[in-house]
Design a protein around this motif. Structure first.
Motif, PDB file in Angstrom:
ATOM      1  N   LEU A 121       0.826  -1.200   0.000  1.00 58.32           N
ATOM      2  CA  LEU A 121       0.000   0.000   0.000  1.00 58.32           C
ATOM      3  C   LEU A 121       0.867   1.259   0.000  1.00 58.32           C
ATOM      4  N   VAL A 171       1.062   4.161  -2.798  1.00 59.40           N
ATOM      5  CA  VAL A 171       0.764   5.548  -2.445  1.00 59.40           C
ATOM      6  C   VAL A 171       1.950   6.449  -2.764  1.00 59.40           C
ATOM      7  N   SER A 172       3.171   5.970  -2.489  1.00 60.30           N
ATOM      8  CA  SER A 172       4.302   6.874  -2.714  1.00 60.30           C
ATOM      9  C   SER A 172       4.560   7.100  -4.196  1.00 60.30           C
ATOM     10  N   SER A 191       2.021   9.616  -5.173  1.00 61.43           N
ATOM     11  CA  SER A 191       2.254  10.974  -4.682  1.00 61.43           C
ATOM     12  C   SER A 191       3.369  11.657  -5.466  1.00 61.43           C
ATOM     13  N   GLY A 210      -0.607   1.293  -9.462  1.00 63.01           N
ATOM     14  CA  GLY A 210      -1.394   2.349  -8.814  1.00 63.01           C
ATOM     15  C   GLY A 210      -1.518   3.572  -9.703  1.00 63.01           C
TER      16      GLY A 210
END
Lengths: 271, 272
Positions: B29, B33-34, B37, B123
């Motif tokens: 996860l 997410v990184s 971002s 992602g």
């Protein structure tokens, strides 16, 4: 006192030799690191051509290129590759035990080895930096006044210290959470954006500019570069240097505190 | 001779990687997410730039967002399927683990290129879908046609193949060099050129640079062609580029295969 100085000198010497082993690879790597500047020059030339104005947020095209070149230099002082992750690794595999046993202070050792690392880096990188700056000399507005230049040098040294103690504090978090790789990645992203490495922070809208002013990150890249380019002058310059020094002090204390607290928690994993 | 089912093998690889990723769910996860971002910061940067200019080299804001989503599609696919494997290859060469890959009754390039799938990198693929859905309707005078639906995904895939060819060629050099630490850096700096509209490379230095990265190492084609197909009207220049992209993909794939096999011949195992 003399004995301690001698220990430090030996540590520094060993680290220097260790770093000089791969100097060829090092110089080439440094030169390659300037490649993104090439695309930045093209991008910003296109932006200025389309915008049809001579200045964006107070920066001319030349200013912006010079700004990017200068942030490469400031990041050479403030970035600490492998510092936090190194501390985290030592905590995880138990290597940090040796600092609990030997009469060598962890922070002083890390600082010395980092200074050695940086000295070698500047020695090897001076060539590539000088070459690139010479090729791009037309982008620079010329040498600043002596007192501004002195302030620039001071802010570079402070940027090195801030970078070191800030990142060491991040590394100490490993005493509480063993796996901090992803946390460090987020921290890296944050610094990349908010230190001004990606663009001059003056371009931010007021709200975000206010946020950035409250954070220590802008002193890692933006501040020294802006000082050199004469974007920060007079009282603001003095004030800025004082705030930067304040952040350095804050992180010296915080990383000492975290180290003490961490050692108390530490339970010595690995062999 | 019995040929293994390549699709079946690949699906097993994908499944195993997913199982591995799901074992460390929190890490998965955070990784997703990184990487998202990072792209959001990029987006923030361009939003900032567009506060000061109506366009960059004739790309207005929403057209450029289409360009960025294309970058995200291509990069997330490359990072998910090929990046972990290319990095692994130089490690395999150094430790001698490539022996095992050579012994398997399956094409070696296939095996070392697709062994591991990094699902977390996908992602960005979904973020890119959202961004595309947001930006496309805002492009002035844009009319969606069936052709867009057909051609855009095809050209994104062609871009992925070109980048794969560059990557496997770079990775194959580690067989000659023994170790290739700066491989990843080099990859980053090369592809850095591909992430901008080709129009920005203009002038005495820019034009030769653009031609070099279009016709010799065709990395400018990777993102520019699909992004233009979607964001721009179809003109004669577009048609030429679209045709050229097909040719470039075929040649890159063949070229990288040749380099890979040549490099394998020089492989001299290591350790035991």
């Amino acid at each position: 006192m003399y004995a301690r100085a001698q220990t430090w000198w030996i540590i520094l010497k060993i680290c220097l030799e260790e770093r000089l082993v791969y100097r060829g690879d090092f110089a080439l790597g440094t030169l390659m690191r300037f490649l993104p500047i090439v695309t930045q020059i093209f991008l910003w030339t296109a932006v200025f051509a389309s915008a049809g104005s001579v200045s964006i947020a107070g920066y001319s095209l030349e200013d912006i290129i010079a700004y990017y070149l200068l942030t490469m230099l400031t990041r050479a002082f403030s970035s600490m590759p492998g510092l936090a992750s190194g501390i985290a690794r030592q905590v995880r595999d138990g290597e940090i035990k040796k600092f609990l046993i030997q009469p060598i202070d962890l922070m002083s050792y890390l600082l010395l080895s980092r200074i050695a690392h940086k000295l070698v880096y500047y020695l090897v990188a001076a060539g590539p930096f000088a070459l690139v700056y010479y090729i791009c000399r037309s982008y620079f507005p010329g040498w600043p006044a002596p007192e501004v230049f002195a302030a620039f040098l001071l802010s570079l040294v402070l940027a090195f210290m801030l970078g070191f103690f800030l990142e060491a504090s991040m590394g100490m978090i490993a005493f509480w959470f063993l796996e901090v790789t992803s946390l460090l990645f987020v921290y890296m992203l944050f610094t990349f954006f908010f230190s001004g490495h990606m663009f001059p922070l003056d371009m931010l809208p007021d709200f975000w500019k206010g946020v950035v002013d409250f954070l220590p990150f802008k002193f890692l890249a933006y501040f020294p570069a802006a000082v050199f380019l004469g974007k920060i002058e007079g009282d603001a310059l003095v004030q800025g240097l004082m705030i930067q020094a304040g952040w350095v002090l804050f992180f010296i204390v915080s990383c000492r505190y975290l180290m003490r607290a961490g050692f108390n928690r530490y339970s010595g994993f690995g062999g | 001779m019995n040929h293994p089912s390549y699709l079946g093998v690949f699906l097993t690889f994908a499944r195993n990687s997913l199982i591995r990723d799901m074992t460390f769910r929190a890490n998965f996860l955070i990784e997703a997410v990184s990487s998202v971002s990072w792209m959001i910061m990029n987006l923030g940067f361009y939003t900032l730039v567009y506060r000061f200019t109506p366009s960059i080299a004739d790309w207005d804001k929403y057209e450029f967002f289409v360009f960025i989503s294309t970058t995200m599609f291509v990069n997330s696919l490359v990072q998910a399927f090929f990046m972990p494997n290319a990095q692994e290859l130089s490690e395999l060469v150094r430790t001698g683990g490539l022996d095992y890959a050579l012994l398997k009754p399956i094409d070696t390039q296939f095996l070392v290129s697709l062994q591991r799938v990094n699902w977390a990198s996908l992602g960005n693929f979904f973020v890119a879908l959202l961004l595309l859905g947001y930006a496309v309707p805002k492009i002035e005078g844009f009319e969606l046609s069936v052709w867009h639906f057909v051609l855009y995904p095809v050209y994104v895939l062609l871009g992925v193949f070109i980048l794969y060819s560059v990557m496997i060629t770079l990775a194959a050099t580690s067989i000659w060099l023994g170790r290739n630490q700066s491989l990843y850096d080099f990859w980053f700096y090369i592809t850095n050129f591909s992430r901008y509209p080709m129009e920005i490379y203009e002038g005495t230095w820019g034009t030769p640079l653009r031609q070099l990265f279009t016709f010799v190492i065709p990395i400018l084609v990777v993102i520019n062609v699909p992004a233009r197909l979607l964001a721009r009207q179809l003109g004669s220049e577009q048609v030429f580029l679209a045709g050229f992209a097909v040719l470039a993909t075929i040649l890159s794939l063949l070229g990288s295969r040749w380099v890979f096999r040549k490099a394998l011949l020089s492989y001299r195992s290591a350790s035991s």
